[in-house]
Design a protein around this motif. Sequence first.
Motif, PDB file in Angstrom:
ATOM      1  N   GLY A 193       0.765  -1.264  -0.167  1.00 24.77           N
ATOM      2  CA  GLY A 193       0.199   0.177  -0.272  1.00 24.77           C
ATOM      3  C   GLY A 193       0.708   1.210  -0.072  1.00 24.77           C
ATOM      4  O   GLY A 193       0.474   2.323   0.190  1.00 24.77           O
ATOM      5  N   VAL A 194       2.076   1.214  -0.052  1.00 19.82           N
ATOM      6  CA  VAL A 194       2.773   2.421  -0.148  1.00 19.82           C
ATOM      7  C   VAL A 194       3.483   2.391  -1.577  1.00 19.82           C
ATOM      8  O   VAL A 194       4.355   1.559  -2.060  1.00 19.82           O
ATOM      9  CB  VAL A 194       4.046   2.304   1.042  1.00 19.82           C
ATOM     10  CG1 VAL A 194       4.834   3.634   0.799  1.00 19.82           C
ATOM     11  CG2 VAL A 194       3.402   2.177   2.316  1.00 19.82           C
ATOM     12  N   THR A 195       3.242   3.958  -2.240  1.00 25.30           N
ATOM     13  CA  THR A 195       3.951   4.407  -3.261  1.00 25.30           C
ATOM     14  C   THR A 195       5.010   5.141  -3.102  1.00 25.30           C
ATOM     15  O   THR A 195       4.983   6.105  -2.232  1.00 25.30           O
ATOM     16  CB  THR A 195       2.990   4.887  -4.427  1.00 25.30           C
ATOM     17  OG1 THR A 195       1.974   3.940  -4.593  1.00 25.30           O
ATOM     18  CG2 THR A 195       3.611   5.095  -5.507  1.00 25.30           C
ATOM     19  N   HIS A 196       6.333   4.760  -3.887  1.00 20.65           N
ATOM     20  CA  HIS A 196       7.524   5.593  -3.280  1.00 20.65           C
ATOM     21  C   HIS A 196       8.043   6.249  -4.561  1.00 20.65           C
ATOM     22  O   HIS A 196       8.056   5.609  -5.668  1.00 20.65           O
ATOM     23  CB  HIS A 196       8.339   5.011  -2.654  1.00 20.65           C
ATOM     24  CG  HIS A 196       9.165   3.652  -3.179  1.00 20.65           C
ATOM     25  ND1 HIS A 196       8.403   2.558  -3.433  1.00 20.65           N
ATOM     26  CD2 HIS A 196      10.371   3.678  -3.855  1.00 20.65           C
ATOM     27  CE1 HIS A 196       9.452   1.762  -4.233  1.00 20.65           C
ATOM     28  NE2 HIS A 196      10.480   2.273  -4.548  1.00 20.65           N
ATOM     29  N   THR A 197       8.863   7.297  -4.680  1.00 20.57           N
ATOM     30  CA  THR A 197       9.864   7.613  -5.664  1.00 20.57           C
ATOM     31  C   THR A 197      11.114   7.548  -5.016  1.00 20.57           C
ATOM     32  O   THR A 197      11.682   7.817  -4.198  1.00 20.57           O
ATOM     33  CB  THR A 197       9.471   9.134  -5.968  1.00 20.57           C
ATOM     34  OG1 THR A 197       8.127   9.242  -6.478  1.00 20.57           O
ATOM     35  CG2 THR A 197      10.205   9.673  -7.082  1.00 20.57           C
ATOM     36  N   VAL A 198      12.055   6.760  -6.137  1.00 18.76           N
ATOM     37  CA  VAL A 198      13.394   6.640  -5.539  1.00 18.76           C
ATOM     38  C   VAL A 198      14.363   7.307  -6.677  1.00 18.76           C
ATOM     39  O   VAL A 198      14.221   7.527  -8.081  1.00 18.76           O
ATOM     40  CB  VAL A 198      13.819   5.123  -5.882  1.00 18.76           C
ATOM     41  CG1 VAL A 198      15.243   4.669  -5.825  1.00 18.76           C
ATOM     42  CG2 VAL A 198      12.978   4.261  -4.869  1.00 18.76           C
ATOM     43  N   GLU A 199      15.288   7.967  -6.161  1.00 17.15           N
ATOM     44  CA  GLU A 199      16.196   8.787  -6.731  1.00 17.15           C
ATOM     45  C   GLU A 199      17.525   7.966  -6.877  1.00 17.15           C
ATOM     46  O   GLU A 199      18.005   7.842  -5.851  1.00 17.15           O
ATOM     47  CB  GLU A 199      16.338  10.106  -6.499  1.00 17.15           C
ATOM     48  CG  GLU A 199      17.448  11.052  -7.344  1.00 17.15           C
ATOM     49  CD  GLU A 199      17.451  12.291  -6.620  1.00 17.15           C
ATOM     50  OE1 GLU A 199      18.724  13.125  -6.994  1.00 17.15           O
ATOM     51  OE2 GLU A 199      16.618  12.904  -6.090  1.00 17.15           O
ATOM     52  N   ALA A 200      18.105   7.415  -8.224  1.00 17.94           N
ATOM     53  CA  ALA A 200      18.924   6.648  -8.062  1.00 17.94           C
ATOM     54  C   ALA A 200      20.270   7.762  -8.755  1.00 17.94           C
ATOM     55  O   ALA A 200      20.100   8.483  -9.490  1.00 17.94           O
ATOM     56  CB  ALA A 200      18.882   5.492  -8.995  1.00 17.94           C
ATOM     57  N   ALA A 236       6.915   9.437  -0.348  1.00 17.98           N
ATOM     58  CA  ALA A 236       6.324   8.179  -0.334  1.00 17.98           C
ATOM     59  C   ALA A 236       4.872   8.682   0.162  1.00 17.98           C
ATOM     60  O   ALA A 236       4.644   9.437   0.992  1.00 17.98           O
ATOM     61  CB  ALA A 236       6.997   7.182   0.748  1.00 17.98           C
ATOM     62  N   VAL A 237       3.814   7.987  -0.566  1.00 19.32           N
ATOM     63  CA  VAL A 237       2.480   8.237   0.177  1.00 19.32           C
ATOM     64  C   VAL A 237       1.835   6.934   0.137  1.00 19.32           C
ATOM     65  O   VAL A 237       2.355   5.575  -0.542  1.00 19.32           O
ATOM     66  CB  VAL A 237       1.738   9.133  -1.205  1.00 19.32           C
ATOM     67  CG1 VAL A 237       2.315  10.271  -1.128  1.00 19.32           C
ATOM     68  CG2 VAL A 237       1.905   8.194  -2.396  1.00 19.32           C
TER      69      VAL A 237
END
Length: 362
Positions: A193-200, A236-237
């Motif tokens: 249930g958690v959507t995240h944005t990853v910066e690589a 993250a949301v």
Amino acid sequence: MKKTLLATAIAGAMVVSASASAATVYNQDGTKLDLYGNIQIAYANTNDSNGESTDEIADNGSTFGFAAEHVITSDVTGYLKLEFDDFKADEQKIAGRDSGDQAYVGAKGYFGDVRLGSYDPLIDDWIQDPITNNEYFDVSDSNSGIANVGTEDREGDKLTFTSPSFGGLQFALGTQYKGDAEENEFTGTLGEGVTHTVEADSNASFFGGAKYTAGAFSIAAAYDNLDNYDGTVTSAVDSDGNATAASVVGTDVEVGDQYGVTAQYTMGALRVAAKYEQFDSEAEDGDIDFAALGARYGYGMGDVYGAYQNISFENDNDDRNEVIVGASYNISSAMYTWVEVATLDKEEDAGDGFATGITYLF
């Protein structure tokens, strides 16, 4: 449409192929340019995630491409391929230029083959395609686990060296490089249930494989460390769109690795293949194993084919069994039709259905 009927059909199964039907528009002084393409339209009736039947007429991967090569020396040939797809032939629309298929340059000769650009992953070509590379439905593969991090760029920014055959043994080594000047953020699932944005950060991944062929038998193994999809969570949301606890932001995310092995044997017009593949996940969902059998038989005017696959989830008892069957029929040397049926054993029968279509190649 997938590549099987165009590029990997067994002898006698199809009377047309992209290379056989391509038109040579220039061939002089050691330089050759081919033009090729296809129109593919399909009707599909499948179940959505709620188990409700939905149908559509849709473009199934219509393609327009250029292939060129020229003689550099008597032992070395340079080449390129530029291929466009996503034309939406069913509605006579053309997608924006953010869409495409393959674009690469390379050189081949006594030393093997060196390629730079955008093209299919090695694990796709060597491990997954021999099982199902069908018209509409395919069994799942380890890329479905990678999709949880939200990336769709498995093809771009790659460099691959493929060796010549040494008594039937061939190997390939490559990297996918992502620099810090590129858009290098991925959105995916971090726990339930958690959507995240990853910066690589800038990184060069590693992938490689080996293949051995002896007569009608071949076996291949491939590995990809997927390092370009590791990174740091920047936001993250939850499932309601609300920001999660600040402790999530700033944490490191490791996607994992993928590897597999496929063996295949050809007996006349029959080809059979077996695959074991794993997405070695670092996420809480755990590893995903894929074990599959596939077969394709050319009956003279087309193919009949099918596959069975068991999918096992390390931290989930909900294993799945996928079954796909299909057949094609050659209307002419440049046109064929096909039908496929799939059951994927998902909740609410999601993804189950049938599809049929027609393809014209030039």
